[in-house]
Structures are given as structure tokens and as C-alpha cells.
Scaffold this active site. Structure first.
Site, PDB file in Angstrom:
ATOM      1  N   ILE A   1      -1.886  -2.328   2.801  1.00 13.36           N
ATOM      2  CA  ILE A   1      -0.630  -1.522   2.608  1.00 13.36           C
ATOM      3  C   ILE A   1       0.765  -1.322   2.434  1.00 13.36           C
ATOM      4  O   ILE A   1       1.633  -1.692   2.268  1.00 13.36           O
ATOM      5  CB  ILE A   1      -1.830   0.549   2.792  1.00 13.36           C
ATOM      6  CG1 ILE A   1      -2.304   0.230   2.520  1.00 13.36           C
ATOM      7  CG2 ILE A   1       0.393   1.220   2.605  1.00 13.36           C
ATOM      8  CD1 ILE A   1      -2.951   1.690   2.899  1.00 13.36           C
TER       9      ILE A   1
ATOM     10  N   ASP B   1      -0.648   2.437  -8.418  1.00 17.42           N
ATOM     11  CA  ASP B   1      -0.339   2.264  -9.576  1.00 17.42           C
ATOM     12  C   ASP B   1      -0.960   2.595 -10.291  1.00 17.42           C
ATOM     13  O   ASP B   1      -0.584   3.258 -11.636  1.00 17.42           O
ATOM     14  CB  ASP B   1       0.055   0.428  -9.115  1.00 17.42           C
ATOM     15  CG  ASP B   1       0.463  -0.018  -8.550  1.00 17.42           C
ATOM     16  OD1 ASP B   1       2.038   0.453  -8.348  1.00 17.42           O
ATOM     17  OD2 ASP B   1       0.272  -0.815  -7.925  1.00 17.42           O
TER      18      ASP B   1
ATOM     19  N   HIS C   1       2.573  -5.671  -7.009  1.00 18.80           N
ATOM     20  CA  HIS C   1       2.847  -4.358  -6.566  1.00 18.80           C
ATOM     21  C   HIS C   1       4.365  -3.613  -5.972  1.00 18.80           C
ATOM     22  O   HIS C   1       4.096  -3.733  -4.967  1.00 18.80           O
ATOM     23  CB  HIS C   1       2.254  -3.495  -5.054  1.00 18.80           C
ATOM     24  CG  HIS C   1       1.821  -2.356  -4.898  1.00 18.80           C
ATOM     25  ND1 HIS C   1       1.943  -1.261  -5.689  1.00 18.80           N
ATOM     26  CD2 HIS C   1       3.229  -2.056  -3.593  1.00 18.80           C
ATOM     27  CE1 HIS C   1       1.867  -0.337  -4.841  1.00 18.80           C
ATOM     28  NE2 HIS C   1       3.120  -0.740  -3.706  1.00 18.80           N
TER      29      HIS C   1
ATOM     30  N   ARG D   1      10.617   2.333   2.222  1.00 18.12           N
ATOM     31  CA  ARG D   1      12.089   2.168   2.102  1.00 18.12           C
ATOM     32  C   ARG D   1      12.691   2.616   1.795  1.00 18.12           C
ATOM     33  O   ARG D   1      12.678   4.344   2.368  1.00 18.12           O
ATOM     34  CB  ARG D   1      12.041   1.487   0.637  1.00 18.12           C
ATOM     35  CG  ARG D   1      10.962   0.574  -0.032  1.00 18.12           C
ATOM     36  CD  ARG D   1      11.875   0.303  -1.087  1.00 18.12           C
ATOM     37  NE  ARG D   1      10.728   0.883  -2.126  1.00 18.12           N
ATOM     38  CZ  ARG D   1      10.957   0.835  -3.344  1.00 18.12           C
ATOM     39  NH1 ARG D   1      11.829   0.024  -3.866  1.00 18.12           N
ATOM     40  NH2 ARG D   1       9.887   1.424  -4.852  1.00 18.12           N
TER      41      ARG D   1
HETATM   42  N1  LIG Z   1       1.227  -0.801  -0.904  1.00 20.66           N
HETATM   43  C1  LIG Z   1       1.581   0.778  -1.182  1.00 20.66           C
HETATM   44  O1  LIG Z   1       1.017   1.510  -2.622  1.00 20.66           O
HETATM   45  C2  LIG Z   1       2.569   1.142  -0.371  1.00 20.66           C
HETATM   46  C3  LIG Z   1       3.044   0.759   0.766  1.00 20.66           C
HETATM   47  N2  LIG Z   1       3.407   1.761   1.107  1.00 20.66           N
HETATM   48  C4  LIG Z   1       4.393   1.057   2.031  1.00 20.66           C
HETATM   49  O2  LIG Z   1       3.622   0.961   3.770  1.00 20.66           O
HETATM   50  C5  LIG Z   1       4.430   0.977   4.934  1.00 20.66           C
HETATM   51  C6  LIG Z   1       4.557   1.941   5.836  1.00 20.66           C
HETATM   52  O3  LIG Z   1       5.368   3.085   4.928  1.00 20.66           O
HETATM   53  P1  LIG Z   1       5.006   4.397   5.983  1.00 20.66           P
HETATM   54  O4  LIG Z   1       3.654   5.198   6.350  1.00 20.66           O
HETATM   55  O5  LIG Z   1       6.099   5.539   5.033  1.00 20.66           O
HETATM   56  O6  LIG Z   1       6.016   4.546   6.882  1.00 20.66           O
HETATM   57  P2  LIG Z   1       6.838   4.828   8.541  1.00 20.66           P
HETATM   58  O7  LIG Z   1       7.636   4.346   8.924  1.00 20.66           O
HETATM   59  O8  LIG Z   1       6.086   6.646   8.382  1.00 20.66           O
HETATM   60  O9  LIG Z   1       5.154   4.686   9.053  1.00 20.66           O
HETATM   61  C7  LIG Z   1       4.839   3.669  10.034  1.00 20.66           C
HETATM   62  C8  LIG Z   1       3.926   3.304  11.020  1.00 20.66           C
HETATM   63  O10 LIG Z   1       3.358   1.907  11.933  1.00 20.66           O
HETATM   64  C9  LIG Z   1       4.299   2.048  12.826  1.00 20.66           C
HETATM   65  N3  LIG Z   1       4.442   0.440  13.592  1.00 20.66           N
HETATM   66  C10 LIG Z   1       5.257  -0.014  13.000  1.00 20.66           C
HETATM   67  N4  LIG Z   1       4.859  -1.903  13.872  1.00 20.66           N
HETATM   68  C11 LIG Z   1       3.280  -1.165  14.021  1.00 20.66           C
HETATM   69  C12 LIG Z   1       2.257  -2.423  14.488  1.00 20.66           C
HETATM   70  N5  LIG Z   1       3.125  -3.547  15.046  1.00 20.66           N
HETATM   71  N6  LIG Z   1       1.926  -1.989  15.395  1.00 20.66           N
HETATM   72  C13 LIG Z   1       0.809  -0.988  14.757  1.00 20.66           C
HETATM   73  N7  LIG Z   1       1.840   0.615  13.921  1.00 20.66           N
HETATM   74  C14 LIG Z   1       2.861  -0.536  13.545  1.00 20.66           C
HETATM   75  C15 LIG Z   1       5.158   3.026  13.299  1.00 20.66           C
HETATM   76  O11 LIG Z   1       5.006   3.435  14.353  1.00 20.66           O
HETATM   77  C16 LIG Z   1       4.814   4.108  12.157  1.00 20.66           C
HETATM   78  O12 LIG Z   1       4.093   4.943  12.471  1.00 20.66           O
HETATM   79  C17 LIG Z   1       5.568   0.695   4.338  1.00 20.66           C
HETATM   80  O13 LIG Z   1       5.718  -0.834   3.855  1.00 20.66           O
HETATM   81  C18 LIG Z   1       6.052   1.018   3.142  1.00 20.66           C
HETATM   82  O14 LIG Z   1       6.411   0.306   2.261  1.00 20.66           O
HETATM   83  C19 LIG Z   1       3.962   2.798   1.258  1.00 20.66           C
HETATM   84  C20 LIG Z   1       3.373   3.793  -0.076  1.00 20.66           C
HETATM   85  C21 LIG Z   1       2.924   3.164  -1.493  1.00 20.66           C
HETATM   86  O1  LIG Z   2       7.923   1.939  -3.551  1.00 20.45           O
HETATM   87  C1  LIG Z   2       7.705   2.011  -2.020  1.00 20.45           C
HETATM   88  O2  LIG Z   2       8.150   1.269  -1.373  1.00 20.45           O
HETATM   89  C2  LIG Z   2       6.317   2.235  -2.143  1.00 20.45           C
HETATM   90  C3  LIG Z   2       5.242   2.271  -2.791  1.00 20.45           C
HETATM   91  O3  LIG Z   2       5.021   0.908  -2.371  1.00 20.45           O
HETATM   92  C4  LIG Z   2       5.148   3.168  -3.829  1.00 20.45           C
HETATM   93  O4  LIG Z   2       5.124   3.828  -3.449  1.00 20.45           O
HETATM   94  O5  LIG Z   2       4.181   2.251  -4.489  1.00 20.45           O
END
Ligand SMILES: NC(=O)C1=CN([C@@H]2O[C@H](COP(=O)(O)OP(=O)(O)OC[C@H]3O[C@@H](n4cnc5c(N)ncnc54)[C@H](O)[C@@H]3O)[C@@H](O)[C@H]2O)C=CC1
Ligand SMILES: O=C([O-])CC(=O)C(=O)O
Length: 340
Positions: free
Chosen positions: A140, A173, A200, A104
Site C-alpha cells: 500500500i 482506484d 497508482h 502526503r
Molecule cells: N495504495 C494506495 O492506494 C494508498 C496508499 N497510501 C499510502 O499508505 C501509506 C501509509 O499512510 P497512512 O497510514 O495514512 O500513514 P500514517 O503515517 O498514518 O501511518 C504509517 C504508519 O507506518 C508506521 N511505520 C513507519 N515506518 C515503519 C516501519 N519501518 N515499520 C513498521 N511501521 C512503520 C508509522 O509508525 C505509522 O504508524 C502512505 O505512504 C500513503 O501514501 C495511502 C492511501 C492510499
Molecule cells: O493520494 C495519496 O497520497 C494517497 C493515495 O494513494 C490515494 O488516496 O490514492
């Protein structure tokens, strides 16, 4: 190694069964991202991981070369961003962790990520269904409330869906809830076990303080809001540079470790997770996050929500309404846009 010890210590006190299988390949899809890199490092520090496969559409081999110099026993390999590279990264994997997808920016909700991330997750799910249908899949990528149902639908379409092996990672969380409570009460967060149920995002995140050491906190609306919108705090502070990555890597590594400990025979491993759950199926809600007991086959037992007070009951009602829509959106996406 201190970080790794803190993340993995809980499991080391418990006994292992004689049938424990101690070889574990873990694959990270999105390994070069903000979460993927520190997550890969933490997995390299986990002695339960014997083979680490790092895949990304860009930068996987570079991250793998870097992490591979860390002097723990596991092997590390980076894979080319091609269908063959993806298939090889997944082949024989026990645990696949998926942080691939966009994060985001300020002003966005997690649901605003749907248009981009739904197809990324769908296509990676298809690759998993083909190359690692029996692996535990840890999602994730946001919006988790919709991406997990997307994976389920893709697996169902290929005839390989096993609801016991699919997990939406909601560990962050409970990590946040225990930390925030410890700040208020002046306690060690390791002693604060806060149950968080629902989903989430925003109001679907429901902390149950009435079940904690501090039932008085159930009426602390500011704290409840902070747990529900903790992600926004980080998004705002990063000011356009993304969302939580380091705390998420720790939370993802903790969840992967829990799945591995259970797979390797440890009993009584319980973590929260967003899973295919019977708890609210009678209301048409097929996925719900609650405490889950893990076992050698993935989900062993889904624990009930338990007693909640009147404040929490209201939170739960708000949660269920949103959750139902988020899940339906994921299911409808795959129906209208099946993987090719
Ligand atoms: N479940 C949770 O509690 C949380 C979830 N997230 C989510 O995790 C995701 C990733 O966040 P960040 O690492 O900060 O983003 P980022 O943009 O830094 O990293 C994402 C990576 O995914 C790669 N990617 C994109 N499409 C791909 C594909 N088809 N195959 C393989 N790799 C691919 C990109 O090249 C990049 O290296 C986001 O959707 C974010 O909202 C983030 C924090 C907490
Ligand atoms: O807030 C976000 O977009 C990433 C996330 O899921 C978290 O930090 O819990």
C-alpha cells in the site's frame, strides 16, 4: 458487522474447492497508522483470517490489544518494534499487507514520498524475504509505482522472488471510479464495475469507461481527472493531516480478502492490481496494473487491457511514459542502496 458484510459479500456466493486451506495468518506492517488501524479492524472482522499479526515501529501492541477484544474467532497479537518482533510477526504469514510509510501533505506528489518511503519499504521487504518469503505481499505504501519494484528487487537479491506473490494495491482506484460514476448516473456503485489500468499516481491511473456500462463517460474529462487525482481531493480536505485512510482501509481489506478467497480455493476471483506483468514488457515496463485473476498460488492470470477508444489510448500513452520512469527509479534505488 455491516461494513464487513459489504466488503466481503461478493466472495460468499461462490463455491470453494475441496482442497481449500482455511487457516490464514495475515500480518499488517504499519498497523498503528491511519490506514493500519481501520485495516486491522476490518481484517479482524473477516472470518477468513484466523491469526492477525500487528507490527509497527510504534504502537503495535496497543492496537492489537484494542482490536483483540472484537468478538470474532481470530487471534490477534501485537509485536515489539524490534527485528525479532518483526520476524515473529512475519513467520508463517500467508498475507503481508504493508501500509508503513509517510503520507502526503498538500502540494506533494506521491513521488515526493519516495525519499522516505523507499528505504522503509526496502527494509521491510528484506524482513519479508527472510521470514515470510512465500507469503503474498500487498504493498500500500506510496509511491506504489516505485515501491513494488523495490520489493521485487530486494526479493531477487535474496533469491526468493516469486512474481505471482507480489501485489501493488490499486483497489482504491476502482472503488473511487465506481463511486464517482454512480454519483453521476444515480446508480448503485455495486453495479458499476470500472476497469482501471496502469499504475497508482496521477496520469498513470487510467480508467477505461468505454468498457463499462456507460461508454459515454469516456469523453467526460472532469470524471477522468477526478479518478486520476481522487487522492489529492482527500489530501486537500485533510489539510496537512494525511491522505486517504478509511477508504484505503476498506480497499486494502477487499484486496486481502480476494487473495485469501483465492488461496482458500475459490475460483474466478478477479481484482485489479499492480503486478509483474507481461503486458508492456516489450516497451521495457515490467509492472502494470490490470485485472488479475487470483488463485491458490497468487497471480493465476493477468487479463489483457482489452479494447480502448481514442481518448483512452491517449491516456495510456501518457501513463506508460511516467510508469517507466517510476519503475526505473525503484530499481535504481535498490541497486545503489541495497538492504543491509
Ligand atoms: N495504495 C494506495 O492506494 C494508498 C496508499 N497510501 C499510502 O499508505 C501509506 C501509509 O499512510 P497512512 O497510514 O495514512 O500513514 P500514517 O503515517 O498514518 O501511518 C504509517 C504508519 O507506518 C508506521 N511505520 C513507519 N515506518 C515503519 C516501519 N519501518 N515499520 C513498521 N511501521 C512503520 C508509522 O509508525 C505509522 O504508524 C502512505 O505512504 C500513503 O501514501 C495511502 C492511501 C492510499
Ligand atoms: O493520494 C495519496 O497520497 C494517497 C493515495 O494513494 C490515494 O488516496 O490514492
Amino acid at each position: 458487522m455491516f461494513a464487513a458484510r459489504a466488503v466481503f459479500a461478493a466472495g460468499q456466493r461462490r463455491a470453494f474447492s475441496a482442497s481449500a486451506r482455511n487457516l490464514s495468518k495475515v500480518t499488517v506492517l504499519g498497523a498503528a497508522g491511519g490506514i493500519g488501524q481501520p485495516l486491522s479492524l476490518l481484517l479482524k472482522l473477516n472470518p477468513r483470517v484466523t491469526e492477525l499479526a500487528l507490527y509497527d515501529i510504534r504502537g503495535g501492541p496497543g492496537v492489537a490489544a484494542d482490536v483483540s477484544h472484537v468478538n470474532t474467532k481470530s487471534t490477534v497479537k501485537g509485536y515489539d518494534p524490534s527485528p525479532a518482533g518483526l520476524a515473529a510477526a512475519l513467520k508463517g504469514s500467508d498475507v503481508v499487507v504493508i501500509p508503513a510509510g509517510v503520507p502526503r501533505k498538500p502540494g506533494m506528489t506521491r513521488d515526493d514520498l519516495f525519499n522516505t518511503n523507499a528505504s522503509i519499504v526496502r527494509d521491510l521487504a528484506k524482513a519479508c524475504a527472510e521470514s515470510s518469503p512465500e507469503a503474498n505481499i500487498l504493498i500500500i505504501a506510496n509511491p506504489v509505482n516505485s515501491t513494488v519494484p523495490i520489493v521485487a528487487e530486494v526479493f531477487k537479491g535474496r533469491g526468493v522472488y516469486n512474481p505471482k506473490r507480489l501485489f501493488g494495491v490499486t483497489t482504491l482506484d476502482v472503488v473511487r471510479a465506481s463511486r464517482f460514476v454512480s454519483e453521476i448516473k444515480g446508480t448503485d456503485p455495486a453495479d458499476e464495475h470500472i476497469t482501471v489500468v496502469g499504475g497508482h499516481s496521477g496520469v498513470t491511473i487510467v480508467p477505461l469507461f468505454s468498457q463499462s456500462n456507460h461508454p459515454d463517460l469516456t469523453s467526460n474529462a472532469e470524471l477522468v481527472n477526478r479518478v486520476q487525482f481522487g487522492g489529492d481531493e482527500v489530501v486537500k480536505a485533510k489539510d496537512g493531516a494525511g491522505s486517504a485512510t478509511l477508504s484505503m482501509a476498506m480497499a486494502g481489506a477487499r484486496m486481502a480478502d480476494a487473495v485469501l478467497r483465492a488461496a482458500q480455493g475459490e475460483k474466478g476471483v478477479v481484482e485489479p492490481s499492480f503486478v509483474d506483468s507481461p503486458l508492456y514488457k516489450d516497451q521495457g515496463i515490467d509492472f502494470f496494473a490490470s485485472k488479475v485473476e487470483l488463485g491458490p498460488n497468487g497471480v493465476e492470470k493477468i487479463l489483457p487491457v482489452g479494447e480502448v477508444d481514442a481518448n483512452e489510448q491517449k491516456l495510456l500513452e501518457a501513463c506508460l511514459g511516467d510508469l517507466k520512469k517510476n519503475i526505473a527509479k525503484g530499481v535504481a534505488f535498490v541497486e545503489s542502496n541495497p538492504p543491509k
